[in-house]
Design an enzyme around this catalytic site. Structure first.
Site, mmCIF file in Angstrom:
data_model
loop_
_atom_site.group_PDB
_atom_site.id
_atom_site.type_symbol
_atom_site.label_atom_id
_atom_site.label_comp_id
_atom_site.label_asym_id
_atom_site.label_seq_id
_atom_site.Cartn_x
_atom_site.Cartn_y
_atom_site.Cartn_z
ATOM 1 N N PRO A 26 -2.198 5.274 -3.763
ATOM 2 C CA PRO A 26 -3.275 4.449 -4.325
ATOM 3 C C PRO A 26 -4.158 5.184 -5.323
ATOM 4 O O PRO A 26 -4.867 4.540 -6.106
ATOM 5 C CB PRO A 26 -4.077 4.033 -3.079
ATOM 6 C CG PRO A 26 -3.854 5.154 -2.118
ATOM 7 C CD PRO A 26 -2.421 5.565 -2.330
ATOM 8 N N GLY A 41 -10.572 12.181 -9.213
ATOM 9 C CA GLY A 41 -11.788 12.726 -9.808
ATOM 10 C C GLY A 41 -11.768 14.229 -9.957
ATOM 11 O O GLY A 41 -12.702 14.811 -10.520
ATOM 12 N N GLY A 72 -1.099 9.647 -7.145
ATOM 13 C CA GLY A 72 -0.674 11.030 -6.934
ATOM 14 C C GLY A 72 -1.792 12.034 -7.159
ATOM 15 O O GLY A 72 -1.527 13.203 -7.446
ATOM 16 N N GLY A 73 -3.032 11.581 -7.042
ATOM 17 C CA GLY A 73 -4.189 12.459 -7.246
ATOM 18 C C GLY A 73 -4.857 12.275 -8.589
ATOM 19 O O GLY A 73 -5.970 12.772 -8.825
ATOM 20 N N LEU A 74 -4.212 11.528 -9.484
ATOM 21 C CA LEU A 74 -4.741 11.355 -10.837
ATOM 22 C C LEU A 74 -6.102 10.671 -10.840
ATOM 23 O O LEU A 74 -6.951 10.935 -11.693
ATOM 24 C CB LEU A 74 -3.741 10.543 -11.667
ATOM 25 C CG LEU A 74 -3.962 10.459 -13.171
ATOM 26 C CD1 LEU A 74 -3.997 11.845 -13.792
ATOM 27 C CD2 LEU A 74 -2.858 9.624 -13.813
ATOM 28 N N TYR A 105 11.143 13.344 5.064
ATOM 29 C CA TYR A 105 9.937 14.126 4.790
ATOM 30 C C TYR A 105 10.044 15.527 5.415
ATOM 31 O O TYR A 105 10.290 15.675 6.608
ATOM 32 C CB TYR A 105 8.698 13.422 5.315
ATOM 33 C CG TYR A 105 8.370 12.123 4.613
ATOM 34 C CD1 TYR A 105 8.917 11.811 3.363
ATOM 35 C CD2 TYR A 105 7.511 11.196 5.185
ATOM 36 C CE1 TYR A 105 8.614 10.620 2.723
ATOM 37 C CE2 TYR A 105 7.199 10.001 4.545
ATOM 38 C CZ TYR A 105 7.761 9.722 3.322
ATOM 39 O OH TYR A 105 7.462 8.531 2.695
#
Length: 363
Positions: free
Chosen positions: A216, A224, A219-221, A61
């Site tokens: 969870p 909202g 990836g931001g999908l 990372y």
């Protein structure tokens, strides 16, 4: 209320939400959405204040900067014994050296020593194989983990992003030879990515590995903040950042997003909270890894543990997100089994309540 559960078949207590630190640092592969040390500290301190104790990083990372920053933050907070610190190895640290990557003993030992230096600690609580390299025998990985536990370099071992058969092979070998077991299996899991359900949860439950689920909210999908428009995807975030890693958004994805939005509206909750709650309450999941771009986002994510999704609402999002796993997995469903294996009978493994959970909690 702070909630902690055992990680797999172990005595290690971890919070239901783990903090992912892939964005701690502004160098290397994840630099497009990285955070400075000052920004990372706000996220980290909010996580601790919310009751979290389980922090995940990796040598890969931000080119090692994540581990360095995390080590300094833990030191400044004075909570090394309190925090459950996890890191991972596999990815290359020197492309010119074939033994500076992968899952062989030579690289594992080199990697753990380097991670210990960057983290500024004498031991890592949970050390994971980051990704299957397709060639290293599971037996070599297991024996190296066992050596590292005996040497006091790590406390527990686990796996991330490996085939189910490889995880089963590693665990069975450890059990047969009384070696350090794998207590953790780190995998991507969300309402828009349920493919692990074909093999992994049942394997983890039977072999004593607690799943820590990452990504969870897809990836931001599922956050909202994205909307479908005639011009394509709208919203501000990783998925609309130029040159950042993204994904194709399919009609099936939009079906899930719309169902989740309806349920979240009915519950009066942010979509991200409902998405995280769903993952956290799935079979075999011990903890959910959250990534955050701000302290406020961390605090909001902890709100995902404060409610239950009603049965009807869960059914709606389950149906909208149901994966098509195909054969032979369709043969393992209750519907198929009651049709051909045990027609007209009620057959189960144990009566309800045979092994009720043990919970130590304040009244």
């Amino acid at each position: 209320m702070n909630q902690y559960y055992l990680l797999g078949r172990s005595g290690l207590r971890v919070s239901r939400l783990a903090l992912g630190t892939m964005n701690f640092g502004v160098d290397g592969f994840h630099a497009a959405y990285g955070k400075t040390e000052a920004e990372s500290e706000l996220i980290f301190r909010q996580y601790l204040e919310s009751g979290g104790n389980f922090v995940d990083t990796a040598d890969f990372y931000t080119a090692g900067e994540s581990e360095k920053i995390l080590g300094r933050l833990i030191g400044r907070a004075g909570i090394r014994e309190r925090v459950v610190l996890g890191s991972k190895f596999t990815y290359t640290v020197d492309p010119s050296d074939p033994n500076a990557s992968g899952n062989g003993r030579k690289h594992i030992i080199r990697a753990v020593e380097a991670s210990l230096r960057r983290l500024g600690t004498d031991y890592i609580d949970l050390y994971l194989l980051h990704t299957w390299d397709r060639i290293t025998p599971a037996e070599e990985v297991v024996r190296t983990f066992d050596d590292l536990v005996r040497a006091g370099k790590i406390r527990y071992a686990g796996l991330s992003d490996v085939p189910a058969w490889y995880a089963a092979r590693a665990q069975s070998y450890a059990e047969a030879h009384a070696l350090t077991p794998m207590i953790n299996l780190q995998l991507p899991y969300s309402l828009v990515g349920r493919h692990i359900e074909a093999e992994y949860p049942a394997m983890a439950q039977n072999l004593g590995m607690g799943i820590t689920a990452f990504s969870p909210i897809g990836g931001g999908l599922l956050s909202g903040k994205y909307r479908r428009t005639d011009a394509g995807l709208s919203g501000t975030g990783r998925l609309t950042t130029p040159n950042a890693a993204g994904r194709e958004i399919s009609p099936d994805d939009w079906k899930v997003i719309e169902a989740l939005e309806e349920v979240a509206t009915d519950l009066g909750r942010p979509m991200a909270q409902v998405a995280i709650n769903w993952v956290a309450t799935q079979p075999a999941v011990s903890s959910v890894i959250i990534g955050a771009s701000s302290a406020e986002q961390v605090a909001s994510n902890f709100g995902a543990l404060d409610f239950e999704i009603p049965a009807d609402a869960r059914r709606r999002i389950d149906e909208a997100s149901a994966p098509n796993l195909g054969l032979p997995y369709g043969m393992f469903t209750p519907q198929y089994q009651s049709w051909l294996v045990s027609p007209g009978l009620h057959v189960g493994d144990k009566p309800a309540g045979y092994a009720p959970p043990v919970v130590n909690a304040a009244s």
